[in-house]
Design an enzyme around this catalytic site. Structure first.
Site, PDB file in Angstrom:
ATOM      1  N   CYS A  70      -5.307  -2.800   2.810  1.00 28.56           N
ATOM      2  CA  CYS A  70      -5.078  -2.674   4.252  1.00 28.56           C
ATOM      3  C   CYS A  70      -6.307  -3.051   5.065  1.00 28.56           C
ATOM      4  O   CYS A  70      -6.698  -4.203   5.164  1.00 28.56           O
ATOM      5  CB  CYS A  70      -4.591  -1.252   4.561  1.00 28.56           C
ATOM      6  SG  CYS A  70      -4.041  -1.016   6.270  1.00 28.56           S
TER       7      CYS A  70
ATOM      8  N   LYS B 154      -9.587   2.427  -3.005  1.00 27.15           N
ATOM      9  CA  LYS B 154     -10.080   1.925  -1.726  1.00 27.15           C
ATOM     10  C   LYS B 154     -11.428   2.556  -1.408  1.00 27.15           C
ATOM     11  O   LYS B 154     -11.593   3.783  -1.485  1.00 27.15           O
ATOM     12  CB  LYS B 154      -9.066   2.256  -0.631  1.00 27.15           C
ATOM     13  CG  LYS B 154      -9.388   1.679   0.737  1.00 27.15           C
ATOM     14  CD  LYS B 154      -8.261   2.010   1.716  1.00 27.15           C
ATOM     15  CE  LYS B 154      -8.505   1.408   3.088  1.00 27.15           C
ATOM     16  NZ  LYS B 154      -7.435   1.777   4.048  1.00 27.15           N
TER      17      LYS B 154
ATOM     18  N   GLU C 231       0.831  -1.204   0.000  1.00 27.96           N
ATOM     19  CA  GLU C 231       0.000   0.000   0.000  1.00 27.96           C
ATOM     20  C   GLU C 231       0.867   1.256   0.000  1.00 27.96           C
ATOM     21  O   GLU C 231       1.847   1.354   0.737  1.00 27.96           O
ATOM     22  CB  GLU C 231      -0.888  -0.008   1.242  1.00 27.96           C
ATOM     23  CG  GLU C 231      -1.748   1.224   1.428  1.00 27.96           C
ATOM     24  CD  GLU C 231      -2.446   1.229   2.773  1.00 27.96           C
ATOM     25  OE1 GLU C 231      -3.427   1.986   2.916  1.00 27.96           O
ATOM     26  OE2 GLU C 231      -2.011   0.497   3.685  1.00 27.96           O
TER      27      GLU C 231
END
Length: 511
Positions: free
Chosen positions: A390, A338, A277
């Site tokens: 994540c 995301k 990430e």
């Protein structure tokens, strides 16, 4: 005075202190300690404490203290995030170390209070408590964006018992765990013969689940004939240095070197390379050359690059936490943004209120653009995959798009989580996602722990914390959709409803 009477005669603060210690010890079931057996001591003690209080309000206090101890220990790592830039954010440390556990503990307080309101006034009210307690854990995982970290059912991750999640999912695992670990408390009020059942039944059930889980795990890992070789790189950029001008370029060059390194397994050159990430931040219109440099380092492999991705909008730049899928010639084939953002880290809830109070700096990063939702990415030359950036991997539901992928990929930056429990618990939850869905999962973490995980949650290859390097491995084949993948949390809903109906029926008959 017997033991039960001693508990009944305790003052509020002594009872609360004992509940908090029990909750704290209960947290030792999670990584890195991994002692699920401690719950067979702590949960019965918590049950007894609730049974001996006279009112629902007193039971709620027991639940709050138990929850505070549990969350303060299991999530203590959150405090590290405020020390990365201590000069700016250390004053917020109490948010992670006190306010967050205190807030999460209210879910347990509500559950214990409601359960005590309905049960028949003795420890035989255990069914009310375990069912409503598991409902509270579901609520914690979904309300206000949700935080289903350290669910009690996760304590089995290092044992074959965790394979049960493939059939019933994490919330049902939590219900099963609370039932089995709470049953010994009934030995206090049952007859001698029934007391033996209350003590032996949990042991027998755990043994049965252990054997069933062992039988589910094959001796060898299955691979498709054309299984690609996946490389995971781990640049190990400390969070406090990662974005400093004098260090950022060095970490980027390290990522390129790891990408271009010779094969590190007997399977040949990698076909897919996964970056963690936010390995770099780029605005495409200004840094398109960097994508070509990444492709050149990859030497013909596709790259899934975790990136802070900026797109210009007039004089401004809209930033997203993204995964770019790069072709062997550096073309962006797909951009996943995301969608489940971290509150106070990637966006600021109630921003107008914080602006009015002059507290907008409360967000550690803030201002990220939200993606549209989970996706299954199908591209020529690649097995279909679903990215989980994540924090998104801690949510058991809505992991993928409408089409089932062949694998899950989790670029993450666990440098925020400190050097101890946080990264290990995050890895454990990634393993559980693989078990639940029957899909392999590839995890690329900036500072570790990176891993290739098979559909049974086994770690095939990994890189430890706080080292830079790369690891290669063939991508395991996916399993057929698990029962949980097909039914979701319906088994848990049905089981919870059945327990509550049974408890109510026994309450009405007075038995």
């Amino acid at each position: 005075m017997n033991g039960a009477a001693r508990f009944a005669s305790m003052g509020r603060w002594r009872r609360g202190g004992l509940a908090a210690l029990s909750g704290a010890a209960m947290a030792l079931g999670h990584a890195p300690v991994d002692l699920p057996w401690v719950l067979f001591l702590t949960v019965p003690l918590i049950v007894v404490l609730v049974a001996q209080v006279p009112t629902a309000r007193a039971a709620a206090w027991v639940g709050w203290f138990a929850g505070f101890g549990y969350f303060a220990v299991s999530m203590h790592w959150i405090g590290y995030a405020f020390l990365v830039d201590a000069e700016r954010f250390a004053w917020l440390l109490p948010i992670g170390t006190f306010a967050l556990p205190a807030g999460l503990a209210f879910f347990w307080a509500l559950a214990f209070g409601v359960a005590r309101r309905f049960w028949p006034g003795t420890i035989a009210g255990l069914p009310w408590l375990v069912a409503i307690w598991s409902l509270a854990e579901f609520a914690r995982g979904n309300i206000l964006t949700g935080l289903p970290w350290a669910l009690p059912g996760y304590v089995w991750v290092e044992t074959p018992v965790m394979q049960t999640a493939a059939w019933v999912g994490p919330y049902a695992m939590t219900l099963i765990t609370l039932v089995l670990t709470g049953l010994p408390a009934l030995a206090i009020v049952l007859t001698r013969r029934a007391r033996v059942v209350a003590l032996v039944l949990p042991i027998a059930t755990v043994a049965g689940l252990w054997l069933a889980g062992t039988a589910r795990i094959p001796d060898t890992v299955a691979y498709a004939p054309d299984a690609p070789v996946v490389r995971v790189i781990q640049p190990n950029a400390p969070q406090e240095l990662k974005w400093q001008r004098e260090h950022a370029w060095r970490f980027y060059q390290r990522a390129l070197q790891l990408t271009a390194a010779p094969p590190v397994s007997a399977h040949g050159a990698p076909d897919i390379i996964v970056w963690p990430e936010a390995t770099l931040a780029l605005v495409l219109e200004q840094n398109g050359e960097e994508l070509r440099n990444i492709a050149a380092a990859a030497g013909g492999a596709h790259v899934l690059a975790g990136t802070l991705y900026g797109e210009t909008r007039g004089a401004d730049v809209d930033w997203s936490n993204a995964v770019l899928t790069l072709s062997p010639d550096g073309e962006i084939l797909h951009t996943y943004r995301k969608h489940h953002l971290v509150p106070f880290g990637e966006y600021l809830p109630l921003k107008p209120l914080f602006d009015a109070l002059g507290l907008s700096q409360f967000a550690v990063i803030g201002g990220m653009q939200r993606g549209e939702g989970p996706e299954t990415v199908s591209l020529p030359g690649l097995p279909a995959f679903s990215p989980l950036i994540c924090y998104e991997a801690i949510f058991p539901n809505a992991l993928m798009g409408d089409t089932r992928p062949d694998w899950l990929v989790q670029p993450t930056n666990d440098a925020w989580f400190g050097p101890f429990a946080g990264p290990q618990q995050h890895l454990a939850q990634a393993r559980i996602r693989a078990i639940e869905q029957g899909l392999p999962l590839v995890r690329a973490a900036n500072t570790g722990i990176s891993a290739i995980i098979d559909p049974h949650g086994r770690i095939m290859t990994s890189l430890p914390l706080d080292m830079h390097g790369a690891t290669d491995g063939r991508l395991p084949a996916p399993l057929a959709p698990t029962l949980y993948a097909r039914t979701g949390d319906w088994p848990w809903w049905i089981a919870t409803a059945f327990i509550l109906l049974l408890a109510q029926a026994r309450r009405r008959t007075g038995s």
